[in-house]
Design a protein around this motif. Structure first.
Motif, PDB file in Angstrom:
ATOM      1  N   ASN A 190       0.855  -1.187   0.000  1.00 51.75           N
ATOM      2  CA  ASN A 190       0.000   0.000   0.000  1.00 51.75           C
ATOM      3  C   ASN A 190       0.893   1.241   0.000  1.00 51.75           C
ATOM      4  OD1 ASN A 190      -1.601   2.273   1.040  1.00 51.75           O
ATOM      5  ND2 ASN A 190      -3.196   0.760   1.403  1.00 51.75           N
ATOM      6  N   ARG A 191       0.913   1.960  -1.095  1.00 50.38           N
ATOM      7  CA  ARG A 191       1.824   3.101  -1.247  1.00 50.38           C
ATOM      8  C   ARG A 191       1.518   4.210  -0.248  1.00 50.38           C
ATOM      9  NH1 ARG A 191       2.712   5.163  -7.218  1.00 50.38           N
ATOM     10  NH2 ARG A 191       4.249   6.369  -6.027  1.00 50.38           N
ATOM     11  N   PHE A 192       0.232   4.448   0.005  1.00 53.76           N
ATOM     12  CA  PHE A 192      -0.142   5.506   0.943  1.00 53.76           C
ATOM     13  C   PHE A 192       0.446   5.228   2.320  1.00 53.76           C
ATOM     14  CE2 PHE A 192      -2.897   7.207   4.250  1.00 53.76           C
ATOM     15  CZ  PHE A 192      -2.977   8.546   3.889  1.00 53.76           C
ATOM     16  N   ILE A 193       0.298   3.999   2.790  1.00 55.55           N
ATOM     17  CA  ILE A 193       0.818   3.628   4.106  1.00 55.55           C
ATOM     18  C   ILE A 193       2.337   3.654   4.109  1.00 55.55           C
ATOM     19  CG2 ILE A 193       1.008   1.746   5.778  1.00 55.55           C
ATOM     20  CD1 ILE A 193      -1.842   0.960   5.100  1.00 55.55           C
ATOM     21  N   GLU A 194       2.962   3.142   3.062  1.00 55.57           N
ATOM     22  CA  GLU A 194       4.420   3.107   3.025  1.00 55.57           C
ATOM     23  C   GLU A 194       5.016   4.509   3.060  1.00 55.57           C
ATOM     24  OE1 GLU A 194       7.934   0.814   0.615  1.00 55.57           O
ATOM     25  OE2 GLU A 194       6.322   1.697  -0.578  1.00 55.57           O
ATOM     26  N   TYR A 195       4.463   5.419   2.261  1.00 57.52           N
ATOM     27  CA  TYR A 195       5.011   6.775   2.207  1.00 57.52           C
ATOM     28  C   TYR A 195       4.728   7.564   3.492  1.00 57.52           C
ATOM     29  CZ  TYR A 195       6.701   6.917  -2.606  1.00 57.52           C
ATOM     30  OH  TYR A 195       7.438   6.712  -3.758  1.00 57.52           O
ATOM     31  N   ASN A 196       3.543   7.391   4.051  1.00 57.72           N
ATOM     32  CA  ASN A 196       3.138   8.237   5.168  1.00 57.72           C
ATOM     33  C   ASN A 196       3.497   7.701   6.548  1.00 57.72           C
ATOM     34  OD1 ASN A 196       1.415  10.637   4.098  1.00 57.72           O
ATOM     35  ND2 ASN A 196       0.756   8.876   2.887  1.00 57.72           N
ATOM     36  N   PHE A 197       3.792   6.413   6.632  1.00 59.37           N
ATOM     37  CA  PHE A 197       4.124   5.841   7.934  1.00 59.37           C
ATOM     38  C   PHE A 197       5.552   5.313   8.009  1.00 59.37           C
ATOM     39  CE2 PHE A 197      -0.431   5.942   7.988  1.00 59.37           C
ATOM     40  CZ  PHE A 197      -0.756   6.162   9.321  1.00 59.37           C
ATOM     41  N   LEU A 198       6.224   5.171   6.885  1.00 60.80           N
ATOM     42  CA  LEU A 198       7.582   4.645   6.890  1.00 60.80           C
ATOM     43  C   LEU A 198       8.587   5.583   6.227  1.00 60.80           C
ATOM     44  CD1 LEU A 198       9.570   2.366   7.518  1.00 60.80           C
ATOM     45  CD2 LEU A 198       8.861   1.241   5.399  1.00 60.80           C
ATOM     46  N   ILE A 199       8.303   6.024   5.041  1.00 59.48           N
ATOM     47  CA  ILE A 199       9.269   6.814   4.279  1.00 59.48           C
ATOM     48  C   ILE A 199       9.343   8.257   4.774  1.00 59.48           C
ATOM     49  CG2 ILE A 199       9.827   7.719   1.990  1.00 59.48           C
ATOM     50  CD1 ILE A 199       8.644   5.171   0.808  1.00 59.48           C
ATOM     51  N   PHE A 200       8.185   8.888   4.952  1.00 60.95           N
ATOM     52  CA  PHE A 200       8.175  10.305   5.339  1.00 60.95           C
ATOM     53  C   PHE A 200       6.908  10.619   6.138  1.00 60.95           C
ATOM     54  CE2 PHE A 200       8.100  14.963   4.311  1.00 60.95           C
ATOM     55  CZ  PHE A 200       9.350  15.261   4.828  1.00 60.95           C
ATOM     56  N   PRO A 201       6.894  10.280   7.429  1.00 60.65           N
ATOM     57  CA  PRO A 201       5.687  10.458   8.257  1.00 60.65           C
ATOM     58  C   PRO A 201       5.445  11.909   8.674  1.00 60.65           C
ATOM     59  CG  PRO A 201       7.161   8.733   9.138  1.00 60.65           C
ATOM     60  CD  PRO A 201       7.945   9.536   8.153  1.00 60.65           C
ATOM     61  N   ILE A 202       5.246  12.785   7.709  1.00 60.59           N
ATOM     62  CA  ILE A 202       5.055  14.198   7.982  1.00 60.59           C
ATOM     63  C   ILE A 202       3.665  14.487   8.555  1.00 60.59           C
ATOM     64  CG2 ILE A 202       4.160  14.722   5.679  1.00 60.59           C
ATOM     65  CD1 ILE A 202       6.533  16.934   7.793  1.00 60.59           C
ATOM     66  N   TRP A 203       2.739  13.536   8.412  1.00 60.87           N
ATOM     67  CA  TRP A 203       1.361  13.728   8.867  1.00 60.87           C
ATOM     68  C   TRP A 203       1.280  13.998  10.375  1.00 60.87           C
ATOM     69  CZ3 TRP A 203      -0.302  10.530  12.688  1.00 60.87           C
ATOM     70  CH2 TRP A 203       0.425   9.349  12.878  1.00 60.87           C
ATOM     71  N   ILE A 204       2.295  13.549  11.117  1.00 65.06           N
ATOM     72  CA  ILE A 204       2.267  13.710  12.571  1.00 65.06           C
ATOM     73  C   ILE A 204       2.180  15.185  12.964  1.00 65.06           C
ATOM     74  CG2 ILE A 204       3.643  13.397  14.676  1.00 65.06           C
ATOM     75  CD1 ILE A 204       4.681  10.812  13.461  1.00 65.06           C
ATOM     76  N   LEU A 205       2.845  16.050  12.219  1.00 66.09           N
ATOM     77  CA  LEU A 205       2.846  17.484  12.534  1.00 66.09           C
ATOM     78  C   LEU A 205       1.439  18.073  12.548  1.00 66.09           C
ATOM     79  CD1 LEU A 205       4.299  20.194  13.018  1.00 66.09           C
ATOM     80  CD2 LEU A 205       4.627  20.357  10.541  1.00 66.09           C
ATOM     81  N   PRO A 206       0.678  18.017  11.438  1.00 63.64           N
ATOM     82  CA  PRO A 206      -0.663  18.624  11.470  1.00 63.64           C
ATOM     83  C   PRO A 206      -1.642  17.872  12.379  1.00 63.64           C
ATOM     84  CG  PRO A 206      -0.320  17.466   9.391  1.00 63.64           C
ATOM     85  CD  PRO A 206       1.005  17.503  10.088  1.00 63.64           C
ATOM     86  N   VAL A 207      -1.543  16.551  12.426  1.00 62.18           N
ATOM     87  CA  VAL A 207      -2.484  15.774  13.238  1.00 62.18           C
ATOM     88  C   VAL A 207      -2.282  16.051  14.727  1.00 62.18           C
ATOM     89  CG1 VAL A 207      -3.147  13.440  13.951  1.00 62.18           C
ATOM     90  CG2 VAL A 207      -2.786  13.945  11.536  1.00 62.18           C
ATOM     91  N   TYR A 208      -1.026  16.179  15.143  1.00 56.65           N
ATOM     92  CA  TYR A 208      -0.756  16.447  16.555  1.00 56.65           C
ATOM     93  C   TYR A 208      -1.306  17.812  16.974  1.00 56.65           C
ATOM     94  CZ  TYR A 208       1.761  17.340  20.906  1.00 56.65           C
ATOM     95  OH  TYR A 208       2.071  17.655  22.209  1.00 56.65           O
ATOM     96  N   PHE A 209      -1.038  18.834  16.168  1.00 58.09           N
ATOM     97  CA  PHE A 209      -1.528  20.174  16.526  1.00 58.09           C
ATOM     98  C   PHE A 209      -3.042  20.275  16.369  1.00 58.09           C
ATOM     99  CE2 PHE A 209       2.958  21.512  15.974  1.00 58.09           C
ATOM    100  CZ  PHE A 209       3.104  22.120  17.219  1.00 58.09           C
TER     101      PHE A 209
END
Length: 320
Positions: A7-26
């Motif tokens: 799953n490319r979405f999961i691989e990119y967002n949770f392994l390769i470059f998990p940048i989502w943590i920034l907006p989700v945390y705030f």
């Protein structure tokens, strides 16, 4: 390009470059009136669950051939290390915290480098050393920043001891936002110059940026969640691929997940109380901190693919 997760979405967002943590945390912080709630949520779901996942190596029967034949490395020495850490913590808690912080910085950076290797068939030492340099630089500046804020006596001592040098260091680097942004920008651009595939470039960038929040945020726990949170995300996904992907979700697997969730909940509450400066017995805090030290040590061996047995057990499932 190597692909570890289909799953490319999961691989990119949770392994390769998990940048989502920034907006989700705030976003989480903005939803809840108390900052403690968002801290607990992320510690529970990602932080302490990632530490608990270390024990998956020992729970898996296929790995017994590894640690039973090398008991000194995988059992006796880490247990001795934990006992020593507890003793140090009981004698001087601040020294134990410092040791843990240094070990954490080394461990997180080693994983960042390790993830970059997953997406390349060769090692590029320049970019690996660049990640180490970035982590050391950002952590050092962050350490000075948070130390001066939390311990005014350190600030006064530095002013008396180093005077002009300290004032210029503080003015030109620690509290100079423009220079800090420029520093992060230049290192980030440099990390993308490697002549390699896109996934490898992004893992380079992730390794560079993982400790950058320590430069810009006022609260250490915010910087920890946003920066080290990427490390937690990577670790959890890699463990999922090795120990749960394409496997029967039987009673044993359910029991392991129950252990991880229970451990994570209990330890998250203890760590939360510690970070929020709520009175708590230091001996209790030493429990999760000691397991953290165990994690920092043993991870240097359970993912060591130069070890033939690790390649045949963990590596075969990770790269399959």
């Amino acid at each position: 390009m190597n692909t570890l997760i289909k799953n490319r979405f999961i691989e990119y967002n949770f392994l390769i470059f998990p940048i989502w943590i920034l907006p989700v945390y705030f976003l989480t912080k903005s939803i809840f009136s108390s900052p403690e709630i968002s801290l607990i949520i992320f510690l529970f779901l990602f932080g302490e669950s990632h530490f608990a996942s270390t024990f998956l190596f020992y729970f898996d029967k296929k790995n017994r051939v590894v640690y039973q034949n090398e008991k000194i490395t995988y059992i006796y020495f880490p247990l001795s290390l934990c006992i020593l850490f507890v003793l140090i913590g009981m004698i001087n808690f601040q020294i134990a915290i410092l040791i843990g912080a240094v070990a954490s910085g080394i461990h997180v950076t080693r994983q960042s480098v390790g993830v970059t290797r997953l997406y390349s068939n060769y090692r590029n030492l320049f970019y690996e050393y660049l990640i180490y340099l970035s982590s050391f630089t950002f952590l050092s500046i962050g350490f000075l920043k948070f130390s001066f804020k939390k311990y005014p006596q350190i600030n006064e001592f530095m002013q008396i001891k180093f005077g002009f040098l300290y004032e210029n260091l503080n003015l030109l680097l620690v509290n100079n936002l423009s220079i800090l942004i420029l520093l992060v920008f230049l290192l980030s651009v440099l990390s993308l110059t490697e002549k390699t595939n896109f996934k490898k470039k992004l893992t380079n960038l992730c390794g560079i940026l993982i400790y950058s929040p320590y430069l810009f945020l006022d609260e250490m726990y915010d910087a920890m969640i946003i920066g080290v949170g990427a490390h937690w995300s990577q670790y959890l996904l890699i463990n999922y691929k090795v120990y749960f992907h394409n496997q029967k979700f039987n009673f044993y697997k359910k029991s392991i997940l129950l252990f991880i969730f229970t451990y994570s909940l209990v330890m998250s509450l203890i760590i939360y109380k510690f970070h929020m400066n709520i009175d708590i017995l230091r001996n209790i805090v030493l429990i999760p901190l000691t397991i953290h030290m165990f994690h920092f040590y043993i991870d240097a061996f359970i993912w060591k693919f130069s070890n033939k047995k690790i390649r045949e057990t963990i590596g075969e499932r990770l790269f399959n």
